[in-house]
Structures are given as structure tokens and as C-alpha cells.
Design an enzyme around this catalytic site. Structure first.
Site, PDB file in Angstrom:
ATOM      1  N   GLY A  63     -13.291 -20.348   8.366  1.00 44.72           N
ATOM      2  CA  GLY A  63     -12.923 -20.467   9.730  1.00 44.72           C
ATOM      3  C   GLY A  63     -11.782 -21.329   9.882  1.00 44.72           C
ATOM      4  O   GLY A  63     -11.558 -22.251   8.964  1.00 44.72           O
ATOM      5  N   CYS A  90     -16.081 -22.644   2.430  1.00 48.86           N
ATOM      6  CA  CYS A  90     -15.105 -23.632   3.225  1.00 48.86           C
ATOM      7  C   CYS A  90     -15.628 -24.070   4.534  1.00 48.86           C
ATOM      8  O   CYS A  90     -16.680 -24.838   4.408  1.00 48.86           O
ATOM      9  CB  CYS A  90     -13.833 -22.720   3.287  1.00 48.86           C
ATOM     10  N   TYR A  91     -15.348 -23.503   5.418  1.00 51.64           N
ATOM     11  CA  TYR A  91     -15.614 -23.913   7.090  1.00 51.64           C
ATOM     12  C   TYR A  91     -17.229 -24.040   7.079  1.00 51.64           C
ATOM     13  O   TYR A  91     -17.867 -24.904   7.375  1.00 51.64           O
ATOM     14  CB  TYR A  91     -15.170 -23.363   8.060  1.00 51.64           C
ATOM     15  N   HIS A 178     -12.463 -19.877  -1.767  1.00 57.80           N
ATOM     16  CA  HIS A 178     -12.976 -18.716  -1.179  1.00 57.80           C
ATOM     17  C   HIS A 178     -13.273 -17.607  -2.454  1.00 57.80           C
ATOM     18  O   HIS A 178     -12.444 -16.908  -3.080  1.00 57.80           O
ATOM     19  CB  HIS A 178     -11.878 -17.933  -0.480  1.00 57.80           C
ATOM     20  N   GLU A 180     -14.404 -14.614  -2.453  1.00 54.83           N
ATOM     21  CA  GLU A 180     -14.259 -13.323  -2.018  1.00 54.83           C
ATOM     22  C   GLU A 180     -13.007 -12.967  -2.479  1.00 54.83           C
ATOM     23  O   GLU A 180     -12.873 -11.557  -2.483  1.00 54.83           O
ATOM     24  CB  GLU A 180     -14.484 -13.029  -0.742  1.00 54.83           C
ATOM     25  N   SER A 232     -10.360  16.825  11.644  1.00 56.66           N
ATOM     26  CA  SER A 232      -8.915  16.633  11.540  1.00 56.66           C
ATOM     27  C   SER A 232      -8.369  16.743  10.287  1.00 56.66           C
ATOM     28  O   SER A 232      -7.306  16.982   9.814  1.00 56.66           O
ATOM     29  CB  SER A 232      -8.717  15.207  11.788  1.00 56.66           C
ATOM     30  N   GLY A 233      -9.163  16.849   9.059  1.00 58.70           N
ATOM     31  CA  GLY A 233      -8.755  16.962   7.604  1.00 58.70           C
ATOM     32  C   GLY A 233      -8.756  15.528   6.691  1.00 58.70           C
ATOM     33  O   GLY A 233      -8.348  15.634   5.716  1.00 58.70           O
ATOM     34  N   GLY A 234      -8.681  14.571   7.763  1.00 59.48           N
ATOM     35  CA  GLY A 234      -8.948  13.253   7.188  1.00 59.48           C
ATOM     36  C   GLY A 234     -10.017  12.819   6.308  1.00 59.48           C
ATOM     37  O   GLY A 234     -11.020  13.991   6.357  1.00 59.48           O
ATOM     38  N   VAL A 235     -10.107  12.101   5.478  1.00 59.25           N
ATOM     39  CA  VAL A 235     -11.335  11.646   4.649  1.00 59.25           C
ATOM     40  C   VAL A 235     -12.525  11.347   5.216  1.00 59.25           C
ATOM     41  O   VAL A 235     -13.552  11.856   5.068  1.00 59.25           O
ATOM     42  CB  VAL A 235     -11.065  10.645   3.576  1.00 59.25           C
ATOM     43  N   ASP A 236     -12.329  10.676   6.521  1.00 60.86           N
ATOM     44  CA  ASP A 236     -13.717  10.303   7.373  1.00 60.86           C
ATOM     45  C   ASP A 236     -14.217  11.542   7.823  1.00 60.86           C
ATOM     46  O   ASP A 236     -15.464  11.648   7.896  1.00 60.86           O
ATOM     47  CB  ASP A 236     -13.160   9.168   8.526  1.00 60.86           C
ATOM     48  N   SER A 237     -13.623  12.236   8.739  1.00 57.15           N
ATOM     49  CA  SER A 237     -14.101  13.595   9.185  1.00 57.15           C
ATOM     50  C   SER A 237     -14.518  14.680   8.320  1.00 57.15           C
ATOM     51  O   SER A 237     -15.435  15.232   8.533  1.00 57.15           O
ATOM     52  CB  SER A 237     -13.294  14.291  10.435  1.00 57.15           C
ATOM     53  N   SER A 238     -13.770  14.787   7.151  1.00 53.41           N
ATOM     54  CA  SER A 238     -14.073  15.477   6.195  1.00 53.41           C
ATOM     55  C   SER A 238     -15.518  15.386   5.415  1.00 53.41           C
ATOM     56  O   SER A 238     -16.424  16.044   5.134  1.00 53.41           O
ATOM     57  CB  SER A 238     -13.075  15.832   5.021  1.00 53.41           C
ATOM     58  N   LYS A 384     -14.359   1.796   4.210  1.00 55.83           N
ATOM     59  CA  LYS A 384     -13.319   2.996   3.834  1.00 55.83           C
ATOM     60  C   LYS A 384     -13.591   3.291   2.607  1.00 55.83           C
ATOM     61  O   LYS A 384     -13.774   4.388   2.012  1.00 55.83           O
ATOM     62  CB  LYS A 384     -11.913   2.606   4.013  1.00 55.83           C
TER      63      LYS A 384
END
Ligand code: XMP
Length: 528
Positions: A63, A90-91, A178, A180, A232-238, A384
Site C-alpha cells: 500500500g 511490503c506495507y 513484491h 507477485e 454481443s459476440g465478445g468473449v464474456d457474453s459468448s 479475464k
């Protein structure tokens, strides 16, 4: 609509308490890469909530504050009595030291930023198999001066004596770097050691387990009722369409609203693909006329977006009434939509960041909150990259899984000024050429977005013996990690030449091609 983590069937094995680090989300993703489920909660999460969730371990994020600063974020000190392992980053490490009786101070003159080799003093537990001298990413202005009772040092760097510390009996660990971030060469080894050896997690967060659980949860939630999904044809709605189809079959209706601003061939592709090939019920709504007539004479970008958004909702409401009734509306909300648009808005009861909007700010095509539907959002805990894996595993082709992002208002915001059918046709052809040549060159997946923009100004050119007076097309290709920042892609000249030649020769109404060489910031990716 807000789901509480306490209502989720799946409880996180690791909870990341967020102290305002830009990397909190990244820590969660890294933990999930080890097949262990993790969630990000606020540092202010009540300890009772943590008890109910009973994670196998806690990670306190970094942080921007100093533990001694006024108003520095602190967690409930009872977390130290929960009896679960804690890793402070860290923090998070400073807070551990501070709350457990050690000392932290400003690392005057010796603050370490950037890459530093880590020298391992105790190659066990957290540092098992962490290679001595490997590079870790330091970023801090404070450092630990004296350790709390029963803590010892596990590793140091040249400037930081207490770079990794531990109280192995209570399983409290702290790292002054870090793990990560990708620059920390052995960061993942350390994270794995924490989740598996120290917390005893099981590798049970996989695409298969997610799909099994999601199918079960959706069936339980929905029963025999009907669900509507705006595709919509995007990856999420598909991905969502595939998942729901598998869960509830013909109870799912997908509505695909063609506002007339899609890329060339897209409406045909989507209906053929979902409906004909996979037998998913898709209602194709041709609303092209409605949208274009509403945009007549409109040149202001914000106004355009608003009109498109409002019209989308109108069409959606009318068509859902016609096709309905539906009890549920499915949304492709993802975990970053929830936690990013939530900002600092935290539910005091659970410590969850609460989304203020259903979808991120950009998403025209987002629906109003007062719709008479209950929501089905099975992807709302996924990042994603996890959605892509799920989509792939459910049989979505790479063409959809790895497609470039495409804005909700579509080509309408890639035509500057007034949108007309003539300009749309012109842009559609130019856009197809850009994408085809990027594909042919094998560069499609190295690029975040590649597209064409139409500028409504004419300039003089010459074609054969004829003078022309026509529009320019801008070629916009960017590389990016997340769309928040971007660099223009340094495409080979031969590819640019091909794109330019093809556009001026094949696209009517265009006599010039220019290349956008602006990064974001200060530019944006879209032109609008
Ligand atoms: P900008 O232009 O702000 O875009 O740099 C950042 C990313 O967001 C996408 N974008 C949208 N996505 N609906 C979306 O779903 C929208 O209205 C929208 N507008 C921009 C843009 O394509 C880029 O990836």
C-alpha cells in the site's frame, strides 16, 4: 444488485486484504494461477467475516502509506489471533511488524526501489527452492528496524537486512518485496510455498471445477425459469452463452441487437455460429434503421454514446417484452468489473468492494438497474484470463476466445462527427483490410487492438488521371496489458504498405491512409 461473499457457495482459500496497492488484484491472480481460489477484500474487513469465510491463509497487500502516517489503513488486530497463516507484502509486512511489537522506520538514504538480489539465510518453509541471489522487485520507503518477539530473518538484500521475516510457529511471514510482479524471478515459487506448504491449500480451483460448480449453481438458481442474455459476440457474453446453454439448454434466449455498427460480417458470423452451429437460441434483432436515424446530425462524441446507450435500452426493453416474459437476465460481469468500478466503496458488513455500476463506465450496452429481472452472473468472480480458459474449455473457437476488445457503440465511435451509412460502409471495408493483413502477418495475437478510424475531412489526391477529394483512414494498432495504458504497435513497414495500398485501392471514398503513433496516455485507444 450486490452479492455478498458470504452467500457464495465457493469460499476463498486465500483472502487478500487490500491496503490500497495497485497490485492487490495481481496477487489474487497469481494465487489463482496456482489453482487456489482467492478473493480481494478491504483491509477493514471485520474479523467475524473472516471467521465465517475461514480461509486457509491471509495475504496483506502492499500500500502507498507508511504505518506511522496519520490515517494509515490498519486491519483488525484480532486477525493475529485467528490461528491462520499470514503473509505480509511490503506495507502488509510493516503492519505485521508494527502490530506485533517490532519497529518500522523510514529507510533514509537506503530505500530500495527496483530489482535487487535476495540472499537466502534460511532456505526452508517460505523460501524452499527459492534460488539464492535471485532477483526480487523492491518498492518501499520504509523498512523493518527491529523484529517483533519470536520473529527471525529468513533472507536479506544488500540494503535491507530484514527482507524476509517469519514467526514459523504462528505461521506469520513478511516480505519486503513484491513476489507477485513478473520482475520478481522467483516470486511464484514463494507464493506456491505459502499457499501449499504453509497454508495447506488444495489445487482445486481449475477450469473444470469452476464449470461444474457454475453449472450446478445456475441450475439451482434458475430452476425451470427462462433466462435472457444480451449477446454481443465478445468473449464474456459468448462464454456466458455457452455456459448457460450447457446449464439450462432451451431455457436460455440470447438477444443479439444489431445496431448497425458491427464489423463487416459480424452479425452473420454470430447468428450462424451460435444459432446454426451450436443450436443456441439467438434472436437476431435488426435495429439498424432505428439507430442511424437517431444519430442524424449528431457530431458530439458524448452525445453519440448517450443516444446509442438509450436506444439500446429501449430496443432491449421492447424486444424482451415481445420475446418474454423472462425471469432472469444473464450478465457477463467479471471480477475486475466488480472490484475496479467499486473503487473505495466498501460494504462495511463484509469488507467487499461494492460495484457502483453493473458494468464498467465504458460499457454502453449496459442496462439500467431498475429492470424487472433477477440477475444471473456466473462469471462475476473470474478474471479475464480465467474467462478465456472457461470459454475454450466449453468449446468456443480461438477466433472468439482471443478476439480483440471491441467497444459497445462499435464503429459509430470510430467515425468522427456524424455517422452515416456511407461512412459506415467505408469504415467497415477499411477495418476488414487492417484486420486481415494483421492476421495474415501472424501479428493478431501480439496486438491488443488493430482497427481503422474514419476522419470526416477531405483532402486532395490523384487516382489515374483523376483528381480525388476524399476521406483519410487512420490505422490504429496498439499493444497493451489491460487497455488502461497502451503503446502504438511498431508494425513492419511492409505490412503498413500493404494495408495502405489495399485501402486506397479497394475502399471507395478513401484516398489517404495515415498511422496513429500516439501512446495512451496522452492519447486514448479509440478516437471517438
Ligand atoms: P480508450 O479509448 O478509453 O479505451 O483508451 C480503452 C479500452 O476500452 C474500450 N472501449 C470500450 N469498451 N464499451 C466497451 O466495452 C465501450 O463503450 C468502450 N469504449 C472504449 C476500447 O476499445 C479500449 O480497449
Amino acid at each position: 444488485m450486490h452479492y455478498s461473499v458470504l452467500e457464495d457457495q465457493r469460499k476463498p482459500a486465500i483472502v487478500i486484504l487490500d491496503f490500497g496497492s495497485q497490485y492487490s488484484e495481481l496477487i489474487a491472480r497469481r494465487v489463482r494461477e496456482t489453482d487456489v481460489y482467492s478473493l480481494v477484500l478491504s483491509y477493514s474487513t471485520p474479523v467475524d467475516v473472516l471467521r465465517k469465510l475461514s480461509p486457509k491463509g491471509l495475504i496483506l497487500s502492499g500500500g502507498p502509506s507508511s504505518v506511522y502516517a496519520d490515517g494509515a489503513p490498519v486491519c483488525d488486530s484480532e486477525i493475529w489471533s485467528l490461528g491462520i497463516p499470514v503473509l505480509g507484502v511490503c506495507y502488509g509486512m510493516h503492519l505485521m511488524v508494527h502490530q506485533l511489537g517490532g519497529n518500522v522506520e523510514a529507510a533514509t538514504g537506503k530505500a530500495e526501489y527496483g530489482k535487487a538480489p535476495l540472499f537466502v539465510d534460511d532456505p526452508t518453509a517460505l523460501l524452499t527452492n527459492v534460488v539464492d541471489g535471485s532477483i526480487m522487485w523492491m518498492s518501499h520507503g520504509d523498512s523493518v528496524r527491529s523484529l517483533p518477539p519470536s520473529f527471525s530473518r529468513l533472507a536479506h538484500t544488500q540494503n535491507t537486512p530484514e527482507a524476509v521475516i517469519a514467526d514459523p510457529n504462528r505461521k506469520f511471514y513478511g516480505v519486503q518485496f513484491h513476489p507477485e510482479v513478473v520482475h520478481s524471478q522467483q516470486g511464484m515459487v514463494l507464493i506456491r510455498n505459502f499457499v501449499y506448504h504453509i497454508c495447506g491449500c488444495e489445487p482445486d480451483w481449475t477450469t473444470t471445477t469452476f464449470i461444474d460448480e457454475a453449472l450446478r449453481n445456475v441450475r439451482n438458481q434458475v430452476g425451470k425459469k427462462r433466462v435472457l442474455l444480451a449477446l454481443s459476440g465478445g468473449v464474456d457474453s459468448s462464454t456466458l452463452a455457452f455456459l448457460l446453454h450447457k446449464a439450462i439448454g432451451s431455457q436460455l434466449t440470447c438477444m443479439f441487437i444489431d445496431q448497425g455498427f458491427m464489423r463487416k460480417g459480424e452479425p452473420e458470423f454470430l447468428t450462424d455460429f451460435f444459432d446454426k452451429k451450436f443450436d443456441i437460441n439467438v434472436e437476431y434483432i435488426n435495429a439498424r434503421e432505428r439507430f442511424i436515424s437517431k444519430l442524424q446530425g449528431i457530431t458530439d462524441p458524448e452525445e453519440k454514446r448517450k443516444i446509442i446507450g438509450t436506444e439500446f435500452i429501449r430496443v432491449f426493453e421492447e424486444e424482451s417484452a415481445r420475446l418474454g416474459p423472462f425471469d432472469y437476465l444473464a450478465q457477463g460481469t467479471l471480477y475486475p468489473d466488480v472490484i475496479e468500478s467499486a473503487g473505495t466503496n466498501v460494504d462495511p458488513k463484509t469488507g467487499e468492494r461494492v460495484a457502483v455500476k453493473i458494468k464498467s463506465h465504458h460499457n454502453v450496452g449496459g442496462l439500467p438497474k431498475d429492470l424487472q429481472f433477477k440477475l444471473v452472473e456466473p462469471l462475476r468472480r473470474l478474471f479475464k484470463d480465467e474467462v478465456r480458459k472457461v470459454g475454450r474449455s466449453l468449446g468456443l473457437p480461438e477466433e472468439i476466445v482471443r478476439r480483440h476488445p471491441f467497444p459497445g457503440p462499435g464503429l459509430a465511435i470510430r467515425i468522427l462527427g456524424e455517422v452515416t451509412n456511407q461512412k459506415l460502409n467505408c469504415l467497415r471495408d477499411a477495418d476488414l483490410i487492417v484486420r486481415e493483413e494483421i492476421h495474415n502477418a501472424g501479428l493478431y495475437h501480439d496486438i491488443w487492438q488493430a482497427f481503422a478510424v474514419l476522419l470526416p475531412v477531405c483532402s486532395v489526391g490523384v487516382m489515374g488521371d483523376k483528381r480525388t477529394y476524399a476521406w483519410p483512414i487512420v490505422v490504429r494498432c496498439v499493444s497493451s496489458e489491460d487497455g488502461m495504458t497502451a503503446d502504438w504497435s511498431h508494425l513492419p513497414y511492409e505490412i503498413l504498405e500493404l494495408i495502405s495500398n489495399r485501402i486506397v485501392n479497394e475502399v471507395e471514398g478513401v484516398n489517404r491512409v495515415v498511422l496513429d503513433i500516439t501512446s495512451k496516455p496522452p492519447g486514448t485507444i479509440e478516437w471517438e
